[in-house]
Design an enzyme around this catalytic site. Structure first.
Site, PDB file in Angstrom:
ATOM      1  N   HIS A 232     -15.515   1.520  -1.204  1.00 53.52           N
ATOM      2  CA  HIS A 232     -15.416   3.021  -1.018  1.00 53.52           C
ATOM      3  C   HIS A 232     -14.675   3.401   0.194  1.00 53.52           C
ATOM      4  O   HIS A 232     -14.437   2.459   1.098  1.00 53.52           O
ATOM      5  CB  HIS A 232     -16.809   3.624  -1.183  1.00 53.52           C
ATOM      6  CG  HIS A 232     -17.455   3.350  -2.474  1.00 53.52           C
ATOM      7  ND1 HIS A 232     -18.353   4.255  -2.611  1.00 53.52           N
ATOM      8  CD2 HIS A 232     -17.144   2.782  -3.775  1.00 53.52           C
ATOM      9  CE1 HIS A 232     -19.016   3.913  -4.031  1.00 53.52           C
ATOM     10  NE2 HIS A 232     -18.015   2.939  -4.693  1.00 53.52           N
TER      11      HIS A 232
ATOM     12  N   GLU B 181     -15.473   5.227   2.712  1.00 51.87           N
ATOM     13  CA  GLU B 181     -15.663   4.905   4.088  1.00 51.87           C
ATOM     14  C   GLU B 181     -16.003   3.490   4.450  1.00 51.87           C
ATOM     15  O   GLU B 181     -15.642   3.325   5.582  1.00 51.87           O
ATOM     16  CB  GLU B 181     -17.365   5.490   3.885  1.00 51.87           C
ATOM     17  CG  GLU B 181     -17.689   7.015   3.248  1.00 51.87           C
ATOM     18  CD  GLU B 181     -17.681   7.187   1.795  1.00 51.87           C
ATOM     19  OE1 GLU B 181     -18.474   8.101   1.562  1.00 51.87           O
ATOM     20  OE2 GLU B 181     -16.948   6.477   1.314  1.00 51.87           O
TER      21      GLU B 181
ATOM     22  N   TRP C 161      16.298  19.422 -25.154  1.00 52.02           N
ATOM     23  CA  TRP C 161      15.054  19.748 -24.249  1.00 52.02           C
ATOM     24  C   TRP C 161      14.831  21.198 -23.962  1.00 52.02           C
ATOM     25  O   TRP C 161      16.018  21.765 -23.458  1.00 52.02           O
ATOM     26  CB  TRP C 161      15.265  18.878 -22.907  1.00 52.02           C
ATOM     27  CG  TRP C 161      15.293  17.449 -23.080  1.00 52.02           C
ATOM     28  CD1 TRP C 161      16.389  16.620 -23.205  1.00 52.02           C
ATOM     29  CD2 TRP C 161      14.156  16.493 -23.264  1.00 52.02           C
ATOM     30  NE1 TRP C 161      16.284  15.414 -23.316  1.00 52.02           N
ATOM     31  CE2 TRP C 161      14.787  15.363 -23.368  1.00 52.02           C
ATOM     32  CE3 TRP C 161      12.835  16.702 -23.238  1.00 52.02           C
ATOM     33  CZ2 TRP C 161      13.855  14.042 -23.547  1.00 52.02           C
ATOM     34  CZ3 TRP C 161      12.219  15.557 -23.617  1.00 52.02           C
ATOM     35  CH2 TRP C 161      12.589  14.198 -23.682  1.00 52.02           C
TER      36      TRP C 161
ATOM     37  N   THR D   6       2.669  15.140 -34.101  1.00 50.37           N
ATOM     38  CA  THR D   6       3.315  14.906 -32.897  1.00 50.37           C
ATOM     39  C   THR D   6       3.948  13.494 -33.117  1.00 50.37           C
ATOM     40  O   THR D   6       5.056  13.098 -32.902  1.00 50.37           O
ATOM     41  CB  THR D   6       2.526  14.916 -31.328  1.00 50.37           C
ATOM     42  OG1 THR D   6       2.303  16.349 -31.262  1.00 50.37           O
ATOM     43  CG2 THR D   6       3.663  14.553 -30.506  1.00 50.37           C
TER      44      THR D   6
END
Length: 361
Positions: free
Chosen positions: A45, A47, A164, A190
């Site tokens: 992590h 720390e 585009w 899509t």
């Protein structure tokens, strides 16, 4: 703390199911003696990374952390205990940990005699870790809908052409947005219309997200670009859909069909169980409307181009059952950014807790 927020983003999109966290260690004289961020699940992590750099210089010093230090043992040990072993005298954190399994580090540190200050630059830290925080608070992946449109809300011309609508700056930014998410999701419409790849391009670094395709009728073909070897793909079908032919790297997930469509509530539950904490919707109008109708949309990122196409062109959003203004989904405007000739809008369905809060230690 602002520096801790900045370095927390170094691994954004690669830490799930863990949060993106940054830590800065100050010595007793207030100078920076260590920095660290959490690079990914199963790794140290933030720390621990920062303490390793600081070494003995951390003793009697201050730890600045973007998220409350954890108090539980998972694949790594509790950060609160690491800070105590290092002899840190003061801990300042930005955001309380909303995960009940990991929370409690602040209390553990206080009980051991460490001075603890919370809520410092909370708003900025919330923004930087928004996807994970939203997911944990809601118990499902954070859902962002991304689209590019004309000024009159059209995603394609009447003949179906859409490349585009927005400029190159918007397209590059959209790939950076994709890189920050764990999964990118499209529907079969899509898939058929655009044959999308859903990987990372335009020089955007990072790990490609999991590609998720809703394919209720089993229309995907083995030569679809989304089935190449650049990233894993999850093809979501109905319970009785014939299983598509896939390479070993890809997988089929079956979910129920509800009201003629794949159940997106069940889908999000399945993705959560796989460690996915953020999902980017990239198409199309019907898919987005389904998430809106089910109350599952958290954020919208809209790239709006200075172009008009008129009523015959394709709208960005299908009907989701809002007959009146009061029934519509009112969004909260977060950020407005100019990208070339386009405008990027970041909107949320709810304000983030802690937004605008701050302070100095």
């Amino acid at each position: 703390m602002r520096r801790a927020v900045e370095i927390a983003g170094a691994a954004l999109g690669r830490t799930s199911p863990n949060p993106a966290v940054g830590c800065v260690i100050l010595g007793v004289d207030g100078t920076v003696v260590g920095e660290g961020f959490h690079p990914g699940a199963g790794q140290p992590h933030a720390e621990v990374e920062a303490l390793a750099v600081a070494g003995e210089r951390a003793r009697g010093g201050t730890a600045m952390v973007t998220l409350e230090p954890c108090a539980h043992t998972g694949r790594t040990g509790p950060c609160a205990e690491a800070l105590l072993r290092a002899g840190v005298a003061r801990v300042v954190y930005a955001v309380p940990d909303p995960n009940p399994t990991a929370a409690g580090g602040a209390q553990r540190l206080r009980e051991a005699g460490v001075e603890v200050v919370g809520g410092v630059l909370r708003g900025e830290a919330e923004r930087g870790n928004e996807l994970w925080l939203t997911a944990v608070r809601r118990g499902r992946p954070c859902v962002t809908w991304k689209f590019g449109s004309t000024l009159d809300g059209r995603s394609a011309a009447p003949d179906g052409t859409s490349r585009w609508i927005t400029g190159p700056e918007s397209r590059q930014d959209a790939h950076a947005l994709r890189a920050a998410h764990d999964a990118v999701l499209v529907g079969s419409g899509t898939l058929r219309a655009d044959d999308p790849h859903l990987g990372l391009r335009h020089g955007v670094p990072g790990r490609p997200p999991l590609r998720v395709v809703l394919d209720k009728d089993g229309s995907i073909t083995p030569d679809a670009r989304v089935l190449d070897d650049s990233a894993p793909t999850l093809v979501v079908t109905g319970p009785h859909t014939p299983k598509p032919a896939l390479h070993d790297r890809h997988e089929v997930l079956r979910v129920p069909v509800t009201d003629g469509a794949l159940d997106v509530v069940v889908l999000l539950d399945e993705l959560w169980a796989r460690g996915v904490r953020s999902v980017l919707l990239e198409g199309g109008a019907r898919l987005a409307a389904s998430f809106v109708a089910h109350g599952l949309l958290d954020r919208v990122v809209a790239y709006v181009a200075p172009l008009l196409l008129g009523a015959a062109a394709r709208p960005v959003l299908d009907d989701f059952g809002a007959p009146t203004l009061m029934a519509g989904l009112r969004l909260s405007l977060g950020e407005v950014t100019r990208l070339g000739d386009d405008v990027r809008l970041l909107l949320r369905t709810r304000d983030l807790p802690g937004a605008g809060e701050g302070g100095v230690p």
